[in-house]
Write an enzyme that holds these catalytic residues in place. Structure first.
Site, PDB file in Angstrom:
ATOM      1  N   CYS A  30       6.376  -5.127   0.836  1.00 58.82           N
ATOM      2  CA  CYS A  30       6.511  -3.805   0.209  1.00 58.82           C
ATOM      3  C   CYS A  30       6.344  -2.677   1.231  1.00 58.82           C
ATOM      4  O   CYS A  30       7.234  -2.454   2.041  1.00 58.82           O
ATOM      5  CB  CYS A  30       5.546  -3.691  -0.973  1.00 58.82           C
ATOM      6  SG  CYS A  30       5.941  -2.343  -2.093  1.00 58.82           S
ATOM      7  N   HIS A  33       5.765  -8.808  -3.979  1.00 58.19           N
ATOM      8  CA  HIS A  33       4.374  -9.122  -3.621  1.00 58.19           C
ATOM      9  C   HIS A  33       3.994 -10.566  -3.967  1.00 58.19           C
ATOM     10  O   HIS A  33       3.388 -10.797  -5.019  1.00 58.19           O
ATOM     11  CB  HIS A  33       3.426  -8.206  -4.392  1.00 58.19           C
ATOM     12  CG  HIS A  33       3.519  -6.764  -4.017  1.00 58.19           C
ATOM     13  ND1 HIS A  33       2.922  -6.231  -2.901  1.00 58.19           N
ATOM     14  CD2 HIS A  33       4.145  -5.732  -4.629  1.00 58.19           C
ATOM     15  CE1 HIS A  33       3.178  -4.941  -2.827  1.00 58.19           C
ATOM     16  NE2 HIS A  33       3.916  -4.609  -3.868  1.00 58.19           N
ATOM     17  N   ARG A  68      12.855   3.876   0.213  1.00 58.68           N
ATOM     18  CA  ARG A  68      11.536   3.881  -0.449  1.00 58.68           C
ATOM     19  C   ARG A  68      11.667   4.061  -1.959  1.00 58.68           C
ATOM     20  O   ARG A  68      12.571   4.763  -2.427  1.00 58.68           O
ATOM     21  CB  ARG A  68      10.665   5.015   0.091  1.00 58.68           C
ATOM     22  CG  ARG A  68      10.285   4.858   1.544  1.00 58.68           C
ATOM     23  CD  ARG A  68       9.284   5.929   1.940  1.00 58.68           C
ATOM     24  NE  ARG A  68       8.021   5.746   1.217  1.00 58.68           N
ATOM     25  CZ  ARG A  68       7.133   6.707   1.033  1.00 58.68           C
ATOM     26  NH1 ARG A  68       7.346   7.912   1.466  1.00 58.68           N
ATOM     27  NH2 ARG A  68       6.010   6.442   0.391  1.00 58.68           N
ATOM     28  N   GLY A  71       0.884  -1.170   0.000  1.00 60.96           N
ATOM     29  CA  GLY A  71       0.000   0.000   0.000  1.00 60.96           C
ATOM     30  C   GLY A  71       0.912   1.207   0.000  1.00 60.96           C
ATOM     31  O   GLY A  71       2.027   1.132  -0.500  1.00 60.96           O
ATOM     32  N   GLU A  72       0.450   2.306   0.559  1.00 60.36           N
ATOM     33  CA  GLU A  72       1.311   3.483   0.679  1.00 60.36           C
ATOM     34  C   GLU A  72       1.786   3.587   2.126  1.00 60.36           C
ATOM     35  O   GLU A  72       0.969   3.746   3.036  1.00 60.36           O
ATOM     36  CB  GLU A  72       0.566   4.740   0.244  1.00 60.36           C
ATOM     37  CG  GLU A  72       0.575   4.933  -1.257  1.00 60.36           C
ATOM     38  CD  GLU A  72       1.972   4.883  -1.871  1.00 60.36           C
ATOM     39  OE1 GLU A  72       2.875   5.587  -1.372  1.00 60.36           O
ATOM     40  OE2 GLU A  72       2.183   4.128  -2.839  1.00 60.36           O
ATOM     41  N   SER A  73       3.098   3.522   2.329  1.00 61.41           N
ATOM     42  CA  SER A  73       3.605   3.490   3.704  1.00 61.41           C
ATOM     43  C   SER A  73       3.281   4.777   4.465  1.00 61.41           C
ATOM     44  O   SER A  73       3.038   4.739   5.668  1.00 61.41           O
ATOM     45  CB  SER A  73       5.100   3.196   3.727  1.00 61.41           C
ATOM     46  OG  SER A  73       5.793   4.080   2.881  1.00 61.41           O
ATOM     47  N   ILE A  84       6.457  -3.462  -7.299  1.00 62.70           N
ATOM     48  CA  ILE A  84       5.678  -2.289  -7.685  1.00 62.70           C
ATOM     49  C   ILE A  84       6.127  -1.088  -6.860  1.00 62.70           C
ATOM     50  O   ILE A  84       5.930  -1.065  -5.647  1.00 62.70           O
ATOM     51  CB  ILE A  84       4.172  -2.561  -7.503  1.00 62.70           C
ATOM     52  CG1 ILE A  84       3.764  -3.673  -8.474  1.00 62.70           C
ATOM     53  CG2 ILE A  84       3.355  -1.302  -7.733  1.00 62.70           C
ATOM     54  CD1 ILE A  84       2.326  -4.060  -8.415  1.00 62.70           C
ATOM     55  N   ARG A  85       6.758  -0.143  -7.520  1.00 64.67           N
ATOM     56  CA  ARG A  85       7.306   1.029  -6.800  1.00 64.67           C
ATOM     57  C   ARG A  85       7.978   0.547  -5.515  1.00 64.67           C
ATOM     58  O   ARG A  85       7.759   1.088  -4.425  1.00 64.67           O
ATOM     59  CB  ARG A  85       6.189   2.029  -6.477  1.00 64.67           C
ATOM     60  CG  ARG A  85       5.623   2.745  -7.719  1.00 64.67           C
ATOM     61  CD  ARG A  85       4.381   3.567  -7.417  1.00 64.67           C
ATOM     62  NE  ARG A  85       4.483   4.326  -6.191  1.00 64.67           N
ATOM     63  CZ  ARG A  85       4.940   5.580  -6.104  1.00 64.67           C
ATOM     64  NH1 ARG A  85       5.283   6.230  -7.186  1.00 64.67           N
ATOM     65  NH2 ARG A  85       5.017   6.187  -4.942  1.00 64.67           N
ATOM     66  N   GLU A 136       1.575 -12.101  -2.940  1.00 67.53           N
ATOM     67  CA  GLU A 136       0.109 -12.126  -3.023  1.00 67.53           C
ATOM     68  C   GLU A 136      -0.402 -11.750  -4.419  1.00 67.53           C
ATOM     69  O   GLU A 136      -1.573 -11.947  -4.724  1.00 67.53           O
ATOM     70  CB  GLU A 136      -0.510 -11.225  -1.943  1.00 67.53           C
ATOM     71  CG  GLU A 136      -0.456  -9.715  -2.192  1.00 67.53           C
ATOM     72  CD  GLU A 136       0.908  -9.073  -1.882  1.00 67.53           C
ATOM     73  OE1 GLU A 136       1.872  -9.815  -1.633  1.00 67.53           O
ATOM     74  OE2 GLU A 136       0.977  -7.829  -1.883  1.00 67.53           O
TER      75      GLU A 136
END
Lengths: 194, 292
Positions: free
Chosen positions: A80, A173, A107, A49-51, A137-138, A175
């Site tokens: 992530c 990831h 990051r 997600g977004e940390s 992903i990023r 998942e």
């Protein structure tokens, strides 16, 4: 044996995909949004997600202390953004990580979305090294590991997964793939006796 | 449908945004406020929809300078809007390395017949929809995320609710259909039969399904999430309110705890006035953005 309950921190991110993988392994996923939710689970995944958002919500809903307490003994896995949240230090001063694993993280270290990629890496699970398709992903990078941290996954010449006692982190990831090997491994991780 | 690794990465980023709030911003300063309030991404645009509605004229992609400043200012993903069918604006946004492109009805359409062929891009796209057919047509053109159109800049949730309900109930109907019926549905919706079959099989859109267009309060966000949205976009709702940082935080909290009324209540307490709202019936039909 009754099914084990696996918590997935559901403040924000791809918690739904982790739940689907846990169900496939015949365990029971449980969304964790409050301290009460956390008390009902045996182990916890902090999803991608977004940390920045996840950290803010951890503090807004007073979850920092309970998560630290939980993570001292029980199995915890961060993917992530979850890796960033669990790490000891982060290159971004806006992030105050939980320091549950002795790694430093950088990051978005591979770049922006255009630089996101899928590649084959290797994962060492139960002392067997196997190929594993990894989705980044990023993604963050693990820039250094403490002496008690074991690297368990590599891709493009870098450590992308690591473990310290009951705490597991992956920059990629699992998942987002069809391979449940990492989830299986996490479900077998033991709690630490104090 | 083509499910190569590029597609996986496009949908993958949308998955990471779930449960979060994506906020419209027009300056780097607003982007910082949004990120500090817990936004999972920011949407860069020239004017928020409420101002586009008021001022009229042609609404275009934001200036590349402003987008670059916003990228500098925040660490969360930066999205930007291009005009419907304006593939050259999309190419510029890709060259600028924005993380997501919104082919948006909020801007003045550049092509009245064709949407952007989104398969040609490595950058993922989100598109708006009013019904399931529109959603599936956009997905078949390569959109990796769908949002309701709602009625942007109105501060009125009624259209987003309508669009989400139409999509969700249509999916439920598909689930009860046999292969012949699905084929007929695909013809009626002018969508590829494989995408229709996949949607019926999954019981949800094959890509993340977010809400947008008219969200102005924490309860609006909770409403859309309870109707099946997996995340929300807030456009004018934040920076047209009396206290943007507080409202942004409140909507973020309500989106996480959307199913807990007491948490939505707590989030709603410290707020000033919301943006002004418009009755959809007071908007002349030619000024409705959703029919673009």
């Amino acid at each position: 044996m009754s099914k084990q309950t696996v918590g997935v921190l559901a403040l924000q991110g791809d918690f739904g995909l982790h739940c689907r993988m846990i169900e496939r392994l015949d365990a029971r996923p449980s969304l964790v949004r409050t301290v009460e939710n956390l008390r009902e689970v045996d182990r916890l995944i902090i999803p991608g997600g977004e940390s920045t958002a996840i950290q803010l919500l951890i503090d807004t809903f007073n979850l920092r202390e309970p998560l630290l307490e939980f993570g001292r003994r029980r199995p915890v896995w961060g993917t992530c953004a979850g890796l960033i949240v669990l790490s000891d230090s982060v290159d971004d001063p806006a992030i105050h990580p939980l320091k549950l694993i002795d790694i430093s993280a950088a990051r978005n270290a591979y770049g922006r979305q255009i630089d996101s990629f899928i590649d084959e890496g290797t994962a060492c699970i139960h002392a067997v090294t196997q190929p594993f398709q990894m989705v980044f992903i990023r993604a963050p990078k693990i820039v250094s590991l403490g002496s008690h941290v074991t690297p368990i996954a590599h891709c493009r010449g870098e450590v992308v997964g690591a473990m310290q006692r009951n705490v597991l982190v992956t920059a990629f990831h699992p998942e987002l793939t069809d391979n449940p090997a990492f989830h299986e491994f996490f479900l077998e991780l033991d709690a630490v006796s104090l | 449908m083509l499910k190569d690794s590029s597609w996986k990465l496009k949908v993958g980023l949308a998955e990471m945004l779930k449960g979060g709030v994506i906020m419209d911003v027009t300056t780097a300063e607003q982007a910082k406020i949004a990120q500090d309030a817990g936004a999972v991404a920011v949407m860069a645009l020239e004017r928020v929809p409420a101002d586009i509605r008021k001022q009229g004229g042609v609404a275009r992609m934001a200036s590349v300078e402003v987008i670059a400043q916003i990228k500098q200012a925040v660490s969360v993903p930066v999205m930007a809007k291009c005009r419907i069918g304006h593939f050259a604006e999309a190419q510029v946004l890709e060259a600028l390395e924005v993380d997501y492109i919104d082919e948006s009805e909020v801007l003045t359409p550049a092509d009245e017949e064709f949407h952007v062929d989104k398969w040609r891009f490595k950058t993922p796209f989100v598109c708006g929809c009013r019904d399931l057919g529109e959603a599936l047509r956009r997905i078949s053109e390569g959109a990796a995320m769908i949002r309701t159109k709602g009625e942007a800049g109105s501060g009125n949730i009624v259209e987003a609710v309508r669009h989400m309900r139409i999509v969700m109930s249509h999916i439920r109907r598909l689930q009860g259909m046999n292969p012949d019926e699905l084929k007929r549905e695909a013809q009626e919706m002018k969508a590829p039969v494989e995408v229709v079959e996949e949607t019926a099989h999954l019981g949800q859109l094959p890509v993340p399904n977010f809400a947008a267009g008219g969200i102005a309060t924490p309860a609006d966000a909770s409403l859309m999430m309870q109707l099946g949205a997996q995340a929300v976009f807030v456009g004018s709702g934040i920076f047209k309110s009396s206290d943007p940082p507080a409202r942004a935080k409140a909507i973020v909290q309500a989106t996480t705890h959307f199913s807990d009324p007491r948490a939505v209540l707590e989030a709603s307490r410290p707020l000033g006035a919301p943006m002004d709202g418009l009755d959809i019936r007071d908007i002349p039909e030619e000024n409705l953005l959703q029919y673009r």
